[in-house]
Design a protein around this motif. Sequence first.
Motif, mmCIF file in Angstrom:
data_model
loop_
_atom_site.group_PDB
_atom_site.id
_atom_site.type_symbol
_atom_site.label_atom_id
_atom_site.label_comp_id
_atom_site.label_asym_id
_atom_site.label_seq_id
_atom_site.Cartn_x
_atom_site.Cartn_y
_atom_site.Cartn_z
ATOM 1 N N ILE A 156 83.100 45.566 -71.787
ATOM 2 C CA ILE A 156 84.557 45.418 -72.558
ATOM 3 C C ILE A 156 84.459 44.862 -73.802
ATOM 4 O O ILE A 156 85.117 45.281 -74.576
ATOM 5 C CB ILE A 156 85.179 44.681 -71.448
ATOM 6 N N ALA A 157 83.641 43.775 -73.854
ATOM 7 C CA ALA A 157 83.545 42.807 -74.994
ATOM 8 C C ALA A 157 82.892 43.748 -76.299
ATOM 9 O O ALA A 157 83.460 43.980 -77.212
ATOM 10 C CB ALA A 157 82.833 41.629 -75.000
ATOM 11 N N SER A 158 82.158 44.686 -76.048
ATOM 12 C CA SER A 158 81.296 45.390 -76.697
ATOM 13 C C SER A 158 82.091 46.823 -77.142
ATOM 14 O O SER A 158 81.617 47.569 -78.144
ATOM 15 C CB SER A 158 80.019 45.654 -76.705
ATOM 16 N N GLY A 159 83.037 47.083 -76.500
ATOM 17 C CA GLY A 159 84.157 48.342 -76.650
ATOM 18 C C GLY A 159 83.352 49.389 -76.081
ATOM 19 O O GLY A 159 83.994 50.604 -76.331
ATOM 20 N N THR A 160 82.412 49.297 -75.047
ATOM 21 C CA THR A 160 81.903 50.394 -74.309
ATOM 22 C C THR A 160 82.491 50.718 -73.141
ATOM 23 O O THR A 160 82.041 51.412 -72.302
ATOM 24 C CB THR A 160 80.231 50.404 -74.276
ATOM 25 N N PHE A 161 83.484 49.879 -72.590
ATOM 26 C CA PHE A 161 84.199 50.188 -71.298
ATOM 27 C C PHE A 161 85.525 49.871 -71.587
ATOM 28 O O PHE A 161 86.001 48.906 -72.546
ATOM 29 C CB PHE A 161 83.385 49.173 -70.155
ATOM 30 N N PRO A 162 86.666 50.643 -70.913
ATOM 31 C CA PRO A 162 88.029 50.282 -70.950
ATOM 32 C C PRO A 162 88.361 48.976 -70.723
ATOM 33 O O PRO A 162 87.750 48.292 -69.734
ATOM 34 C CB PRO A 162 88.732 51.238 -70.119
ATOM 35 N N THR B 6 87.457 47.626 -57.013
ATOM 36 C CA THR B 6 87.326 49.112 -57.217
ATOM 37 C C THR B 6 86.725 49.457 -58.206
ATOM 38 O O THR B 6 85.605 50.484 -58.123
ATOM 39 C CB THR B 6 88.844 49.617 -56.974
ATOM 40 N N VAL B 7 86.778 48.715 -59.467
ATOM 41 C CA VAL B 7 86.108 49.115 -60.539
ATOM 42 C C VAL B 7 84.427 49.171 -60.378
ATOM 43 O O VAL B 7 83.664 49.914 -60.850
ATOM 44 C CB VAL B 7 86.689 48.551 -61.737
ATOM 45 N N LEU B 8 84.526 47.728 -59.874
ATOM 46 C CA LEU B 8 82.856 47.711 -59.704
ATOM 47 C C LEU B 8 82.385 48.645 -58.851
ATOM 48 O O LEU B 8 81.058 49.021 -58.777
ATOM 49 C CB LEU B 8 82.705 46.247 -59.274
ATOM 50 N N ALA B 9 82.765 48.954 -57.539
ATOM 51 C CA ALA B 9 82.439 49.605 -56.463
ATOM 52 C C ALA B 9 82.122 51.099 -57.135
ATOM 53 O O ALA B 9 81.270 51.849 -56.932
ATOM 54 C CB ALA B 9 83.405 49.758 -55.545
ATOM 55 N N ARG B 10 83.238 51.524 -57.630
ATOM 56 C CA ARG B 10 82.991 53.061 -58.395
ATOM 57 C C ARG B 10 82.121 53.283 -59.493
ATOM 58 O O ARG B 10 81.550 54.292 -59.755
ATOM 59 C CB ARG B 10 84.558 53.450 -59.072
ATOM 60 N N THR B 11 82.043 51.910 -60.542
ATOM 61 C CA THR B 11 80.786 52.168 -61.430
ATOM 62 C C THR B 11 79.528 51.932 -61.298
ATOM 63 O O THR B 11 78.467 52.316 -61.722
ATOM 64 C CB THR B 11 81.485 51.456 -62.691
ATOM 65 N N LEU C 253 78.484 48.873 -61.387
ATOM 66 C CA LEU C 253 78.221 47.631 -62.635
ATOM 67 C C LEU C 253 78.408 46.388 -61.860
ATOM 68 O O LEU C 253 79.192 46.110 -61.025
ATOM 69 C CB LEU C 253 79.226 47.634 -63.814
ATOM 70 N N SER C 254 77.710 45.445 -62.340
ATOM 71 C CA SER C 254 78.023 44.069 -62.064
ATOM 72 C C SER C 254 78.964 43.478 -62.670
ATOM 73 O O SER C 254 79.539 43.821 -63.885
ATOM 74 C CB SER C 254 76.653 43.141 -62.022
ATOM 75 N N ARG C 255 79.734 42.392 -62.375
ATOM 76 C CA ARG C 255 80.803 41.846 -62.838
ATOM 77 C C ARG C 255 80.652 41.289 -64.499
ATOM 78 O O ARG C 255 81.136 41.667 -65.107
ATOM 79 C CB ARG C 255 81.484 40.536 -62.096
ATOM 80 N N SER C 256 79.335 40.537 -64.601
ATOM 81 C CA SER C 256 78.961 40.105 -65.905
ATOM 82 C C SER C 256 78.783 41.465 -66.826
ATOM 83 O O SER C 256 79.181 41.355 -68.086
ATOM 84 C CB SER C 256 77.838 39.453 -65.944
ATOM 85 N N THR C 257 78.088 42.422 -66.282
ATOM 86 C CA THR C 257 77.732 43.568 -67.177
ATOM 87 C C THR C 257 78.969 44.160 -67.547
ATOM 88 O O THR C 257 79.229 44.694 -68.795
ATOM 89 C CB THR C 257 76.900 44.658 -66.476
ATOM 90 N N LEU C 258 79.954 44.508 -66.648
ATOM 91 C CA LEU C 258 81.389 45.179 -66.814
ATOM 92 C C LEU C 258 82.038 44.267 -68.211
ATOM 93 O O LEU C 258 82.476 44.850 -68.909
ATOM 94 C CB LEU C 258 82.181 45.079 -65.617
#
Length: 67
Positions: free
Chosen positions: A28-34, A12-17, A19-24
Amino acid sequence: MEHDEKIIRLRTVLARTGLSRSTLYRMIASGTFPRQQRIGIQATGWYQSEVEQWITDPLGYRTREAV
């Protein structure tokens, strides 16, 4: 977070945003996504309100840890 907060899963997150899984996960690792929340032994999800906040202002979003 409130206890009645809705949790959404990865698909659902990927569909809503859009984003690709790797980008997501990179964001997250960089702190720019929940960050995801553990909801079971092998299951995680995201608070819908946090994802909606990111969708509203993706360039301005920073996690509490990244601030």
